[in-house]
Design a protein around this motif. Structure first.
Motif, PDB file in Angstrom:
ATOM      1  N   TYR A  39      16.771  18.320  -4.393  1.00  0.00           N
ATOM      2  CA  TYR A  39      17.894  17.555  -4.955  1.00  0.00           C
ATOM      3  C   TYR A  39      17.581  16.073  -5.081  1.00  0.00           C
ATOM      4  O   TYR A  39      18.189  15.378  -5.890  1.00  0.00           O
ATOM      5  N   LEU A  45      20.713  21.147 -12.662  1.00  0.00           N
ATOM      6  CA  LEU A  45      21.767  21.946 -13.290  1.00  0.00           C
ATOM      7  C   LEU A  45      21.586  22.110 -14.790  1.00  0.00           C
ATOM      8  O   LEU A  45      20.878  21.345 -15.427  1.00  0.00           O
ATOM      9  N   GLU A  56      29.828  23.779 -15.322  1.00  0.00           N
ATOM     10  CA  GLU A  56      28.917  23.555 -16.462  1.00  0.00           C
ATOM     11  C   GLU A  56      29.102  24.642 -17.529  1.00  0.00           C
ATOM     12  O   GLU A  56      28.680  24.470 -18.668  1.00  0.00           O
ATOM     13  N   GLY A  88      29.450  17.654  -2.941  1.00  0.00           N
ATOM     14  CA  GLY A  88      28.319  18.080  -3.774  1.00  0.00           C
ATOM     15  C   GLY A  88      28.681  18.163  -5.247  1.00  0.00           C
ATOM     16  O   GLY A  88      28.666  19.246  -5.837  1.00  0.00           O
ATOM     17  N   GLU A 118      27.762  13.082  -1.595  1.00  0.00           N
ATOM     18  CA  GLU A 118      26.543  13.448  -2.333  1.00  0.00           C
ATOM     19  C   GLU A 118      25.327  12.878  -1.609  1.00  0.00           C
ATOM     20  O   GLU A 118      25.261  11.684  -1.334  1.00  0.00           O
ATOM     21  N   ALA A 119      24.344  13.737  -1.333  1.00  0.00           N
ATOM     22  CA  ALA A 119      23.145  13.293  -0.621  1.00  0.00           C
ATOM     23  C   ALA A 119      22.094  12.732  -1.571  1.00  0.00           C
ATOM     24  O   ALA A 119      21.259  11.927  -1.175  1.00  0.00           O
ATOM     25  N   GLY A 140      27.587   9.819   2.278  1.00  0.00           N
ATOM     26  CA  GLY A 140      26.509  10.756   2.597  1.00  0.00           C
ATOM     27  C   GLY A 140      27.043  11.997   3.283  1.00  0.00           C
ATOM     28  O   GLY A 140      26.485  13.079   3.161  1.00  0.00           O
ATOM     29  N   ASN A 155      32.485  23.175  -4.896  1.00  0.00           N
ATOM     30  CA  ASN A 155      31.964  24.317  -5.645  1.00  0.00           C
ATOM     31  C   ASN A 155      30.456  24.382  -5.458  1.00  0.00           C
ATOM     32  O   ASN A 155      29.752  23.421  -5.781  1.00  0.00           O
ATOM     33  N   LEU A 161      23.832  24.365   2.147  1.00  0.00           N
ATOM     34  CA  LEU A 161      23.643  23.845   3.513  1.00  0.00           C
ATOM     35  C   LEU A 161      22.686  24.769   4.270  1.00  0.00           C
ATOM     36  O   LEU A 161      22.660  25.973   4.053  1.00  0.00           O
TER      37      LEU A 161
END
Ligand code: SAH
Length: 359
Positions: A39, A45, A56, A88, A118-119, A140, A155, A161
């Motif tokens: 990521y 995506l 999407e 996410g 979001e990481a 984070g 979603n 994880l």
């Protein structure tokens, strides 16, 4: 051949020096290594990426989720200030659709603070671009979210994880799956069997040879959000593929829309595991109400996806119409995403069940 300084080299070096990695350590490194993680280095995506997600596929997904969140907010007394949170957010498509669909709901946008967990810096930039018209704050992890009523959606977050995998052995003992390396090749191995009291609750429904997956990070996040709902009010929608109580090895890797071995290309393939909704429900249930998971197809039908699909279809012809019809089917049909994906809601003990769960 992987290039030098690839994540694979880095992991083999680390395993050689320090010993095997648990599956969760391996997954974390593969997905979120600061410079070589999946990521952190790419936008995975869409049709050109490695996988596609519901937001999407069609705008209808985010629109209906937005209306569901807004209706719950209204039913809960329309608090003057609240946090609209996404875990996410990928490309920001779901949040963009939520915000567009709720623009005309009186007071909703004025009351909302948008917070994204979001990481990946790379994906944060995509989200900033997509949501440029809105005031958005990034975190984070969930711990730094503000003290406000919380309306949240996740979603395909929990499946990313890191999980641990335990294999039941004889005499009620368990070994843990790990990743080792021999002669420059990554390979799965097992720790020696030990008794694990925390898995005693699975002795009744498993037999030697069965795999149990534990997502401790997911349990912590679900428990934390439920604690916020208990203290401040609100609700959360968790949408993911999975089932009630995991049984079996569900670790999977996808590259270029195809399944590959989770060990074949660390950092270049998406690695996920099925979500065990039961472990999230147990963690959350200590603080707030939790609905049983509902198949995504049923949930979207109850929120009115077919009416919305017809309405949008009126302005479409040719390829666009074909794509739209296929998207509706893909999101809802039991043989596509309709049953594989489940939706579970966490909500305030004093409140009514959220829209879609109240029938
Ligand atoms: N929800 C989006 C994207 C799903 S992909 C959609 O439906 O299209 C998973 C998302 O979670 C990505 O944005 C990824 O960067 C983020 N993510 C994965 N692990 C994370 C972690 N531990 N902390 C924060 N974000 C994470």
């Amino acid at each position: 051949m992987a290039p030098k300084n690839s994540l694979k080299d880095h992991l083999i070096d680390r395993i050689t020096r320090l010993g095997p990695l648990s599956i969760s350590e391996y997954m974390s490194e593969c997905l979120l290594h600061p410079t070589l993680g999946y990521y952190t280095t790419r936008d995975p995506l869409g049709a050109k990426g490695d996988f596609t997600t519901a937001p999407e596929i069609s705008q209808m997904f985010g629109e209906l989720i937005g209306l569901c969140l807004a209706q719950a907010w209204q039913t809960n007394g329309a608090p003057k200030r609240f946090q609209l949170v996404e875990l996410g957010p990928g490309r920001g498509t779901l949040m963009a659709d939520i915000l567009r669909a709720t623009a005309n709901i009186p007071g909703f946008h004025e009351a909302a603070e948008v917070h994204l967990i979001e990481a990946s810096e790379k994906l944060r930039a995509r989200q900033a671009d997509r949501l440029h018209a809105f005031d958005v704050q990034w975190h984070g992890d969930v711990a730094s979210l503000p003290d406000l009523p919380i309306y949240l959606v996740a979603n395909e977050f929990f499946d990313a994880l890191p999980i641990r995998q335990f294999i039941r052995q004889e005499d009620d003992k368990f070994s843990e799956h790990h990743v080792g390396a021999t002669n420059g090749v990554l390979e799965f191995g097992l720790t020696p069997p030990v008794e694990l009291p925390q898995l005693a609750y699975r002795l009744d429904d498993t037999k030697p040879g069965d795999t149990i997956e534990i997502n401790s990070a997911g349990q912590s996040v679900a428990g934390f959000i439920a604690g916020r709902i208990e203290a401040l009010g609100g609700m959360a929608l968790i949408i993911d593929y999975g089932s009630w109580r995991s049984n079996g090895d569900t670790l999977q890797a996808l590259a270029d829309h195809k399944k590959v071995s989770p060990l074949s290309n660390p950092g270049r393939a998406d690695i996920t595991a099925h979500v065990d909704f039961e472990e999230l429900a147990i963690a959350a249930g200590a603080h707030c109400k939790v609905t049983p998971p509902l198949p995504q197809g049923v949930f979207l039908e109850r929120l009115g996806i077919t009416d919305r699909a017809r309405q949008l279809a009126r302005n479409m012809v040719g390829d666009a119409l074909e794509i739209h019809i296929a998207a509706h089917r893909r999101l809802t049909h039991p043989s596509e995403m309709g049953n594989l994906f489940q939706v579970m809601a966490l909500y305030d003990s004093g409140a009514a069940a959220p829209p879609g769960f109240d029938e």
